[in-house]
Design an enzyme around this catalytic site. Structure first.
Site, PDB file in Angstrom:
ATOM      1  N   LYS B 107      58.232  -0.037 -97.207  1.00 41.25           N
ATOM      2  CA  LYS B 107      57.155   0.813 -97.728  1.00 41.25           C
ATOM      3  C   LYS B 107      56.582   1.718 -96.642  1.00 41.25           C
ATOM      4  O   LYS B 107      56.408   2.925 -96.851  1.00 41.25           O
ATOM      5  CB  LYS B 107      56.047  -0.084 -98.271  1.00 41.25           C
ATOM      6  CG  LYS B 107      55.795   0.107 -99.742  1.00 41.25           C
ATOM      7  CD  LYS B 107      54.907  -0.987-100.301  1.00 41.25           C
ATOM      8  CE  LYS B 107      53.940  -1.555 -99.324  1.00 41.25           C
ATOM      9  NZ  LYS B 107      53.595  -2.944 -99.557  1.00 41.25           N
ATOM     10  N   ARG B 131      47.023   1.728 -92.943  1.00 41.23           N
ATOM     11  CA  ARG B 131      46.092   0.743 -92.400  1.00 41.23           C
ATOM     12  C   ARG B 131      46.331   0.524 -90.909  1.00 41.23           C
ATOM     13  O   ARG B 131      47.449   0.655 -90.428  1.00 41.23           O
ATOM     14  CB  ARG B 131      46.285  -0.589 -93.128  1.00 41.23           C
ATOM     15  CG  ARG B 131      45.707  -0.593 -94.527  1.00 41.23           C
ATOM     16  CD  ARG B 131      45.985  -1.902 -95.219  1.00 41.23           C
ATOM     17  NE  ARG B 131      47.398  -2.032 -95.548  1.00 41.23           N
ATOM     18  CZ  ARG B 131      47.998  -3.162 -95.883  1.00 41.23           C
ATOM     19  NH1 ARG B 131      47.291  -4.284 -95.936  1.00 41.23           N
ATOM     20  NH2 ARG B 131      49.279  -3.196 -96.173  1.00 41.23           N
ATOM     21  N   ALA B 361      45.159  -7.979 -97.708  1.00 36.69           N
ATOM     22  CA  ALA B 361      45.641  -7.544 -99.016  1.00 36.69           C
ATOM     23  C   ALA B 361      45.504  -8.623-100.086  1.00 36.69           C
ATOM     24  O   ALA B 361      45.819  -8.368-101.245  1.00 36.69           O
ATOM     25  CB  ALA B 361      47.086  -7.083 -98.915  1.00 36.69           C
ATOM     26  N   PHE B 400      51.223  -4.878-100.016  1.00 36.72           N
ATOM     27  CA  PHE B 400      51.993  -5.790-100.870  1.00 36.72           C
ATOM     28  C   PHE B 400      52.708  -5.049-102.012  1.00 36.72           C
ATOM     29  O   PHE B 400      52.928  -3.848-101.927  1.00 36.72           O
ATOM     30  CB  PHE B 400      51.083  -6.879-101.440  1.00 36.72           C
ATOM     31  CG  PHE B 400      50.627  -7.894-100.422  1.00 36.72           C
ATOM     32  CD1 PHE B 400      51.229  -8.010 -99.176  1.00 36.72           C
ATOM     33  CD2 PHE B 400      49.590  -8.767-100.722  1.00 36.72           C
ATOM     34  CE1 PHE B 400      50.801  -8.963 -98.252  1.00 36.72           C
ATOM     35  CE2 PHE B 400      49.160  -9.723 -99.798  1.00 36.72           C
ATOM     36  CZ  PHE B 400      49.773  -9.815 -98.565  1.00 36.72           C
ATOM     37  N   PHE B 488      70.328   1.468 -97.551  1.00 39.75           N
ATOM     38  CA  PHE B 488      70.973   0.768 -96.430  1.00 39.75           C
ATOM     39  C   PHE B 488      72.436   1.167 -96.431  1.00 39.75           C
ATOM     40  O   PHE B 488      72.984   1.527 -97.470  1.00 39.75           O
ATOM     41  CB  PHE B 488      70.841  -0.744 -96.612  1.00 39.75           C
ATOM     42  CG  PHE B 488      69.555  -1.291 -96.069  1.00 39.75           C
ATOM     43  CD1 PHE B 488      68.337  -0.934 -96.629  1.00 39.75           C
ATOM     44  CD2 PHE B 488      69.548  -2.153 -94.984  1.00 39.75           C
ATOM     45  CE1 PHE B 488      67.149  -1.424 -96.128  1.00 39.75           C
ATOM     46  CE2 PHE B 488      68.359  -2.654 -94.478  1.00 39.75           C
ATOM     47  CZ  PHE B 488      67.160  -2.286 -95.049  1.00 39.75           C
ATOM     48  N   TRP B 517      65.195   6.166 -92.705  1.00 34.12           N
ATOM     49  CA  TRP B 517      65.283   5.241 -91.584  1.00 34.12           C
ATOM     50  C   TRP B 517      66.306   5.763 -90.576  1.00 34.12           C
ATOM     51  O   TRP B 517      66.056   5.787 -89.378  1.00 34.12           O
ATOM     52  CB  TRP B 517      65.666   3.843 -92.085  1.00 34.12           C
ATOM     53  CG  TRP B 517      65.764   2.835 -90.983  1.00 34.12           C
ATOM     54  CD1 TRP B 517      64.725   2.169 -90.399  1.00 34.12           C
ATOM     55  CD2 TRP B 517      66.951   2.394 -90.311  1.00 34.12           C
ATOM     56  NE1 TRP B 517      65.184   1.346 -89.402  1.00 34.12           N
ATOM     57  CE2 TRP B 517      66.549   1.468 -89.319  1.00 34.12           C
ATOM     58  CE3 TRP B 517      68.314   2.702 -90.447  1.00 34.12           C
ATOM     59  CZ2 TRP B 517      67.461   0.836 -88.476  1.00 34.12           C
ATOM     60  CZ3 TRP B 517      69.222   2.074 -89.601  1.00 34.12           C
ATOM     61  CH2 TRP B 517      68.790   1.148 -88.627  1.00 34.12           C
TER      62      TRP B 517
END
Lengths: 664, 664
Positions: B107, B131, B361, B400, B488, B517
């Site tokens: 995420k 955060r 969370a 989450f 991936f 990524w």
């Protein structure tokens, strides 16, 4: 031709850049003095500070050498020491005081007033170097450390709150180590040697490796194998099992909060900790050894070494267990990597102030950092080819009275830094001296007794014995002493003259009255001139004791020479500790006496110059990372509490302006 | 004539200045992609960040609107909201995920990749809002929150360490309140009503005064006297005695350290506390209600109100005792006055990132701050006269899975902020979906089972049920959903096509695969284009429940609609709390479920889309200041521990470069 011109230009511009970095100046902020003197916060809020980047530029710092933290605080990179190492240090002055009384002496105020005078009135490069105050008392019982009246550090709310987070970083480091100690004991208690070793050195892609910090432990244990698989079963067990004796743990947790209910606690009572309960406690954050380490480190790598060798307990076989044995020295250094950079702020008149480190003044040495002093001494230093008269001044403050703060400044801080001070400024007030002469006690909220409000030469003369003893003490270190009489409006001329005369006859090099509380730097110009004059003498500095003499001998020397004691008595526990530290090889550390500051003796009730007493040593503890042993004379409170009406009741933000209200 | 010219010039220059502040742009830092993708830390260290002041300037911020904290972090003053209030907000996108598995969904990585694509590749003003991670786990078990691969926040060591001290400020505030509670009970226990009152309102020059915060308590008690001497003896007693019932204290102490031995402790065991012992515990700092307050505050004065109304206990007569009853709301605000300013950092490609607040969370709502989102939405907003297509994008992340973080984002955060999101990006990976479809468990250190390494459309199709449920959930709020398949290298085209097809048939507005990524923003350009397209729709946003319905009803709605439960069961304790909160007037607060994130149900073992279950509510607690009730489903661990080999073993400073080593 063009290339040659270009090169010449480049050279010229580089030269000019370099010259510019020599042209140091302090641009004062004008101070509009009012009478009667307004409250500290009103004075502080009325003065608009300079942007700190301009101060940094005025000091010849390069942009890469400082980090701004908002508009009015900056952290200075100690790397500047390398660039300026060719400079001769500026003059180094330590401010200390007579034995403190409830009437106050105004050491911080004098520190600020003196640098304001030197910087804004005598046009010298001048620095104040002071400790960062703990945030705990800020919200407990009023009492700022920013100076007072027209001699203060600003912005005072930043100074008294988080500053740039150094104390928070120390709290984080201290408590990570504390958590690691208990977690390690827990994991050792529940795992076989082999399981423990395998978990400590896990296989990655089938290969086990020691981390760097593990190699330190291998060396300490005399294990020569360099790969985990080289070790014998016995070596693996010795390596993996720290075998901490829980009764020997000296490492406490810390918070920068006055939380008396944490003084003594039992931890590990959750079912997840399977009954591994233990009694321990929290100290106020500035009592952490990490803080003493910060204050005494001479470089980043020196701090790394000191943090790694902090001793937190003994093993069951009596070996000291260090932070590096637990594998944590590097992580502590990373947590404190920004904390090591001194914080640049300013006085009400725009003079630079370094605020850095704030170790406790009894169980630690109570002095601001070596690095801040060193950087200041270079920034105020003499450039090659410059005249010695262009030297600037670094005024650093030592906690408590001269018997404690000054002695530790010389014997611990200067011993580690190698710096030689030029002068001691010894601060006294007429009122406090009268109390030492036998003046009556004072009660907060009630009017001061007559003795303190009117001329009383008899009491004053008696009280000057305390001052004389501190002058004598300072002279034992071979350093010149200037007595600064911090003036109150009720003081008479005759009283001030008496103190001056008695100071000189006690051996002081000069004695000056000053009025910086009411007048800022202007009120301390005489003091500043005296400092300039006295600092032209060459100091003949010597330590009070040989660090290689025995622990008992060192303690006795301090007690006799500084406190005027007849001798020292050691409890059985203290004797055991003397043996333990000798066995562990820590007996050649300097001594940091944890004694009351309220008397030259160990009894806080005895004012003036007590005689005929023996100093009882209850226990001796070690701050091996910081680098001193601290004998305990009596019990020391290391966690303050909150009163019924803490001063947080008055603290708030003004909803209109966003300004802090009620902070002092 | 000259004056007129001068005025014209001044006007012109003012206009130019204003125009310049509209000319917003993001200057990307080029990213040199390598194959195979290096480690996170190697990528992070290889990229030199822009100086953050240039980012601030590019965003049109005035110098007075930001404070630098070193070269690469700045705090933004929420006052900018006032200056930019005429702007229409940018587009608001929330990133959430399927039910988490040990295989991860990425995420945070997707959040960074998406803004890198929007900012550095589509030339939009784009912000990530995330955060601040707790420092505890940084030194415990590895796991950064900075993203990964070529989609990260930099500098990653600053991000993972102290940042600008916000969590430390929260720790200080939380613990000052904790110390005040115990100190107050202690002082109440040892003093008469009269002594207590007189100490709380001490006479200064003979006059007693109430401080401002005391007036709040007088009002609450219905006492009309405005001067201390006006009060009757009975009123004085009611005012001075909070009469806290120790068994009702919900306020814990906190540390930002993984210290399992503090989970349950006994405090007050020193003789100075005269036997006033009590069992309590420490939580990790981000679990403090002060953190939830920070995240949900809409302004400084709103934060002041929230901190003051935090309830810490009940009195023996059942009245809620607040921070302002203790007199501390203002001091807590002062401690957090800088923490309220969002922290500006950047991605690997120089896109701005706000890092601000990090509430837990489960026992809290797990979303970054409202203020950061608001400021970002204005900075990315549409200026008067500008076309709507010039709107920028604010991508905020919810903790989450979507059943928890997204639901709380909508029902708590958006309810308080009044902001309406434009799109949900729902992140999934092929591997994690296969696990939801019944794929085997994985063991750290062992190779992944074949199912995850090779094409397996059957498992994947089953697992997409979990994804479909989250899509359905998001649509219940009336918001468009884009599924982002975080690629991936072992994923096959057929697998990706299957997920896209099933997403669309489950109601998603779009489904896109992305490879940020390995490729940074370039790998998320398709996703970014989809976001741009979907955000042109007008959202039809609605909350899941009416905040004025009963506590039971609200919980039931969430359990049935979001989790797919048959219903809810309440323990006796939970029923008592429902009554208590109704009596105390807290029943109209939104609900923050403290449920496992590892399943849509309350049982972490149930993957996919569990059915036929009833959610058991063990207890209900209140964060009245933050503004929610949190029902506890099972036990929540609020203080992590350290493993046998914490990752601090690898952390150190490189003595040559001063760089941090071994942090991930």
């Amino acid at each position: 031709m063009t290339v040659a011109m270009l090169m010449t230009n480049t050279l010229l511009s580089a030269k000019r850049y370099l010259e510019k970095s020599h042209e140091r100046k302090i641009t004062p902020i004008p101070l509009a003095l009012k009478e009667p003197v307004p409250s500290d916060i009103d004075i502080a809020m009325a003065q608009k500070p300079k942007k700190v980047k301009y101060i940094a530029q005025d000091l010849g710092l390069f942009e890469s050498e400082y980090d701004l933290y908002g508009q009015y605080k900056a952290k200075i990179d100690p790397a500047v020491l390398e660039r300026l190492k060719h400079r001769k240090d500026g003059k180094y002055v330590v401010v200390t005081g007579i034995t403190p009384t409830p009437l106050g002496e105004g050491k911080s105020t004098t520190t600020m007033g003196l640098v304001q005078a030197l910087g804004a009135h005598l046009n010298k490069i001048a620095f104040a170097c002071v400790r960062q105050p703990s945030q705990g008392p800020t919200f407990g019982i009023k009492g700022g450390a920013a100076g007072g009246g027209y001699s203060q550090v600003i912005p005072m709310d930043e100074f008294n709150l988080h500053l740039t987070g150094d104390i928070h970083a120390i709290t984080a480091a201290n408590n990570l180590l504390a958590a690691a100690i208990d977690a390690r004991m827990f994991h050792e208690a529940t795992q076989s040697d082999n399981a423990l070793f395998n978990r400590l050195c896990p296989a990655k892609n089938g290969v086990r490796k020691f981390s760097n910090v593990m190699k330190t432990r291998l060396e300490k244990l005399g294990i020569t194998g360099t790969e985990p698989d080289d070790l014998t079963a016995e070596e693996k067990a010795r390596f993996a099992r720290l075998d901490i004796d829980p009764d020997t743990i000296t490492w406490q947790r810390v918070l920068d909060t006055n939380d008396r209910f944490l003084r003594k606690i039992t931890i590990g009572q959750n079912s997840t900790e399977s009954g591994h309960e233990r009694e321990t406690g929290f100290d106020i954050a500035v009592a952490s050894e990490c803080m003493a380490v910060l204050a005494l480190s001479t470089s980043l790598s020196d701090m790394r070494e000191r943090l790694g060798r902090m001793v937190v307990a003994s093993s069951r076989s009596g070996e000291p267990v260090t932070a590096d044995d637990i594998g944590i020295g590097g992580a502590l250094t990373v947590l404190m990597k920004d904390a090591i950079k001194p914080n640049l702020m300013q006085t009400l008149e725009g003079t630079p102030v370094f605020v850095h480190a704030g170790p406790f003044a009894n169980i630690a040495h109570g002095n601001s950092s070596i690095l801040a002093d060193r950087i200041a001494l270079k920034l105020a230093g003499v450039e090659e080819g410059e005249d010695d008269s262009s030297a600037g001044y670094v005024v650093t403050e030592a906690g408590f009275g001269a018997d404690i703060g000054m002695e530790k400044f010389f014997d611990i801080k200067c011993r580690i830094s190698g710096l030689v001070p030029n002068a001691v400024v010894l601060v006294a007030t007429i009122k406090a001296l009268k109390m030492h002469g036998g003046g009556p006690d004072v009660t907060p909220g009630k009017p001061l007794p007559d003795e303190y409000q009117n001329e009383n030469l008899e009491l004053l003369e008696k009280g000057c014995n305390n001052l004389a003893k501190h002058i004598e003490n300072a002279k034992k270190f071979g350093i010149s002493v200037i007595v600064a009489v911090n003036k109150f409006k009720t003081d008479t001329d005759a009283e001030i003259e008496l103190v001056k005369r008695l100071s000189l006859s006690a051996g002081a090099d000069d004695a000056v009255s000053c009025n910086h509380w009411a007048q800022g730097g202007l009120g301390a110009v005489d003091l500043a001139n005296s400092v300039v004059k006295v600092c032209s003498n060459t100091p003949d500095f010597k330590f009070l004791y040989d660090v290689n003499s025995s622990i008992e001998q060192k303690i006795e020397t301090i007690a006799k020479e500084m406190y005027g004691a007849d001798g020292v008595s050691f409890s059985d526990l203290a004797r055991q500790k003397v043996e333990l530290y000798a066995k562990q090889g820590f007996d050649n550390l300097p001594i940091c006496m944890a004694k009351t500051h309220l008397s030259l003796s160990h009894d806080p009730k005895l004012k003036g110059v007590p005689t005929g007493f023996t100093v009882p040593i209850r226990d001796i503890r070690a701050s091996v990372g910081a680098g001193f042993l601290y004998p305990l004379v009596g019990t020391m409170q290391t966690m303050p509490g909150l009163p019924t009406r803490p001063c947080f009741y008055d603290v708030d933000l003004d909803p209109e302006t966003g300004r802090v209200m009620g902070l002092f």
